[in-house]
Design a protein around this motif. Structure first.
Motif, PDB file in Angstrom:
ATOM      1  N   LYS A  97       0.847  -1.189   0.000  1.00  0.00           N
ATOM      2  CA  LYS A  97       0.000   0.000   0.000  1.00  0.00           C
ATOM      3  C   LYS A  97       0.884   1.241   0.000  1.00  0.00           C
ATOM      4  N   SER A  98       0.584   2.148  -0.915  1.00  0.00           N
ATOM      5  CA  SER A  98       1.361   3.368  -1.012  1.00  0.00           C
ATOM      6  C   SER A  98       0.928   4.378   0.057  1.00  0.00           C
ATOM      7  N   ARG A  99       1.865   5.228   0.411  1.00  0.00           N
ATOM      8  CA  ARG A  99       1.547   6.353   1.311  1.00  0.00           C
ATOM      9  C   ARG A  99       0.760   7.418   0.572  1.00  0.00           C
ATOM     10  N   TYR A 100       0.730   7.329  -0.754  1.00  0.00           N
ATOM     11  CA  TYR A 100       0.182   8.386  -1.581  1.00  0.00           C
ATOM     12  C   TYR A 100      -1.068   7.928  -2.321  1.00  0.00           C
ATOM     13  N   VAL A 101      -1.890   8.897  -2.659  1.00  0.00           N
ATOM     14  CA  VAL A 101      -3.078   8.625  -3.454  1.00  0.00           C
ATOM     15  C   VAL A 101      -2.707   8.502  -4.929  1.00  0.00           C
ATOM     16  N   SER A 102      -1.752   9.327  -5.353  1.00  0.00           N
ATOM     17  CA  SER A 102      -1.348   9.326  -6.757  1.00  0.00           C
ATOM     18  C   SER A 102      -0.251   8.291  -6.993  1.00  0.00           C
ATOM     19  N   LEU A 103       0.203   8.218  -8.228  1.00  0.00           N
ATOM     20  CA  LEU A 103       1.262   7.272  -8.581  1.00  0.00           C
ATOM     21  C   LEU A 103       2.645   7.904  -8.508  1.00  0.00           C
ATOM     22  N   ASN A 104       2.731   9.092  -7.914  1.00  0.00           N
ATOM     23  CA  ASN A 104       4.031   9.711  -7.716  1.00  0.00           C
ATOM     24  C   ASN A 104       4.915   8.800  -6.886  1.00  0.00           C
ATOM     25  N   ASN A 105       6.125   8.654  -7.307  1.00  0.00           N
ATOM     26  CA  ASN A 105       7.111   7.845  -6.578  1.00  0.00           C
ATOM     27  C   ASN A 105       6.720   6.378  -6.491  1.00  0.00           C
ATOM     28  N   SER A 106       5.791   5.916  -7.309  1.00  0.00           N
ATOM     29  CA  SER A 106       5.276   4.556  -7.162  1.00  0.00           C
ATOM     30  C   SER A 106       6.314   3.493  -7.438  1.00  0.00           C
ATOM     31  N   ARG A 107       7.420   3.850  -8.101  1.00  0.00           N
ATOM     32  CA  ARG A 107       8.449   2.873  -8.403  1.00  0.00           C
ATOM     33  C   ARG A 107       9.379   2.607  -7.225  1.00  0.00           C
ATOM     34  N   THR A 108       9.310   3.447  -6.207  1.00  0.00           N
ATOM     35  CA  THR A 108      10.260   3.336  -5.095  1.00  0.00           C
ATOM     36  C   THR A 108       9.628   2.635  -3.900  1.00  0.00           C
ATOM     37  N   THR A 109      10.384   1.743  -3.274  1.00  0.00           N
ATOM     38  CA  THR A 109       9.847   0.988  -2.140  1.00  0.00           C
ATOM     39  C   THR A 109       9.498   1.894  -0.966  1.00  0.00           C
ATOM     40  N   THR A 110      10.191   3.008  -0.846  1.00  0.00           N
ATOM     41  CA  THR A 110       9.941   3.903   0.285  1.00  0.00           C
ATOM     42  C   THR A 110       8.595   4.611   0.186  1.00  0.00           C
ATOM     43  N   ALA A 111       7.951   4.543  -0.970  1.00  0.00           N
ATOM     44  CA  ALA A 111       6.619   5.142  -1.112  1.00  0.00           C
ATOM     45  C   ALA A 111       5.544   4.285  -0.473  1.00  0.00           C
ATOM     46  N   TYR A 112       5.880   3.083  -0.034  1.00  0.00           N
ATOM     47  CA  TYR A 112       4.896   2.121   0.468  1.00  0.00           C
ATOM     48  C   TYR A 112       5.126   1.862   1.952  1.00  0.00           C
ATOM     49  N   ASP A 113       4.018   1.816   2.693  1.00  0.00           N
ATOM     50  CA  ASP A 113       4.169   1.652   4.134  1.00  0.00           C
ATOM     51  C   ASP A 113       3.660   0.311   4.661  1.00  0.00           C
ATOM     52  N   TYR A 114       2.955  -0.444   3.844  1.00  0.00           N
ATOM     53  CA  TYR A 114       2.502  -1.765   4.266  1.00  0.00           C
ATOM     54  C   TYR A 114       2.769  -2.753   3.151  1.00  0.00           C
ATOM     55  N   TRP A 115       3.316  -3.902   3.542  1.00  0.00           N
ATOM     56  CA  TRP A 115       3.717  -4.931   2.585  1.00  0.00           C
ATOM     57  C   TRP A 115       3.135  -6.281   2.977  1.00  0.00           C
ATOM     58  N   GLY A 116       2.824  -7.075   1.963  1.00  0.00           N
ATOM     59  CA  GLY A 116       2.452  -8.454   2.221  1.00  0.00           C
ATOM     60  C   GLY A 116       3.692  -9.311   2.407  1.00  0.00           C
ATOM     61  N   GLN A 117       3.466 -10.591   2.654  1.00  0.00           N
ATOM     62  CA  GLN A 117       4.579 -11.497   2.921  1.00  0.00           C
ATOM     63  C   GLN A 117       5.183 -12.066   1.639  1.00  0.00           C
ATOM     64  N   GLY A 118       4.491 -11.882   0.539  1.00  0.00           N
ATOM     65  CA  GLY A 118       4.999 -12.337  -0.750  1.00  0.00           C
ATOM     66  C   GLY A 118       4.482 -13.706  -1.153  1.00  0.00           C
ATOM     67  N   THR A 119       4.439 -13.932  -2.459  1.00  0.00           N
ATOM     68  CA  THR A 119       4.057 -15.220  -3.012  1.00  0.00           C
ATOM     69  C   THR A 119       5.014 -15.555  -4.157  1.00  0.00           C
ATOM     70  N   GLN A 120       5.466 -16.799  -4.204  1.00  0.00           N
ATOM     71  CA  GLN A 120       6.495 -17.211  -5.159  1.00  0.00           C
ATOM     72  C   GLN A 120       5.889 -17.519  -6.520  1.00  0.00           C
ATOM     73  N   ILE A 121       6.515 -16.957  -7.542  1.00  0.00           N
ATOM     74  CA  ILE A 121       6.187 -17.275  -8.937  1.00  0.00           C
ATOM     75  C   ILE A 121       7.428 -17.878  -9.569  1.00  0.00           C
ATOM     76  N   THR A 122       7.278 -19.057 -10.146  1.00  0.00           N
ATOM     77  CA  THR A 122       8.380 -19.684 -10.855  1.00  0.00           C
ATOM     78  C   THR A 122       7.919 -20.004 -12.269  1.00  0.00           C
ATOM     79  N   VAL A 123       8.624 -19.456 -13.237  1.00  0.00           N
ATOM     80  CA  VAL A 123       8.290 -19.687 -14.635  1.00  0.00           C
ATOM     81  C   VAL A 123       9.387 -20.541 -15.247  1.00  0.00           C
ATOM     82  N   SER A 124       9.016 -21.721 -15.691  1.00  0.00           N
ATOM     83  CA  SER A 124       9.989 -22.643 -16.275  1.00  0.00           C
ATOM     84  C   SER A 124      10.055 -22.457 -17.782  1.00  0.00           C
ATOM     85  N   SER A 125      11.245 -22.660 -18.312  1.00  0.00           N
ATOM     86  CA  SER A 125      11.433 -22.463 -19.762  1.00  0.00           C
ATOM     87  C   SER A 125      11.159 -23.746 -20.538  1.00  0.00           C
TER      88      SER A 125
END
Length: 125
Positions: A97-125
């Protein structure tokens, strides 16, 4: 805000997956939301972001035309539809979840204050 991702797994190149992020508590509906990914040995990388209204989205070039981010504020859900997956898409995917309403700084991790635990994606060739 707590975020829980789901939908990860193993898929062959060219396949599709849909990630879901369930958010609870806090001010989910007031902020932009983003998806990041982290491959082994690499830094966490921005993938996509969406404003609260869903009216604006932003993607890194490598996923444009293949991934689609969306959200359902009533259900407090964020989604990432991933098509034509490539081995280089492999990694742990996080919603945040971003600290901001807009997409400003959306590429930077510091713009976000809450994170999930993550889910693994593996794509085989």
């Amino acid at each position: 805000v707590q975020a829980v991702e789901s939908g990860g797994g193993l898929v062959q190149a060219g396949g599709s997956l849909r990630l879901s992020c369930a958010a609870s508590g806090g001010t989910f509906s007031s902020g932009a939301m983003g998806w990041f990914r982290q491959a082994p040995g690499k830094e966490r990388e921005f993938v996509a972001a969406i404003t609260y209204s869903g009216g604006s989205t932003y993607y890194i070039d490598s996923v444009k035309g293949r991934f689609t981010i969306s959200r359902d504020n009533a259900q407090k859900m964020v989604y990432l539809q991933m098509n034509r997956l490539k081995p280089e898409d492999t990694g742990v995917y996080y919603c945040a979840k971003s600290r901001y309403v807009s997409l400003n700084n959306s590429r930077t991790t510091t713009a976000y204050d809450y994170w999930g635990q993550g889910t693994q994606i593996t794509v085989s060739s």
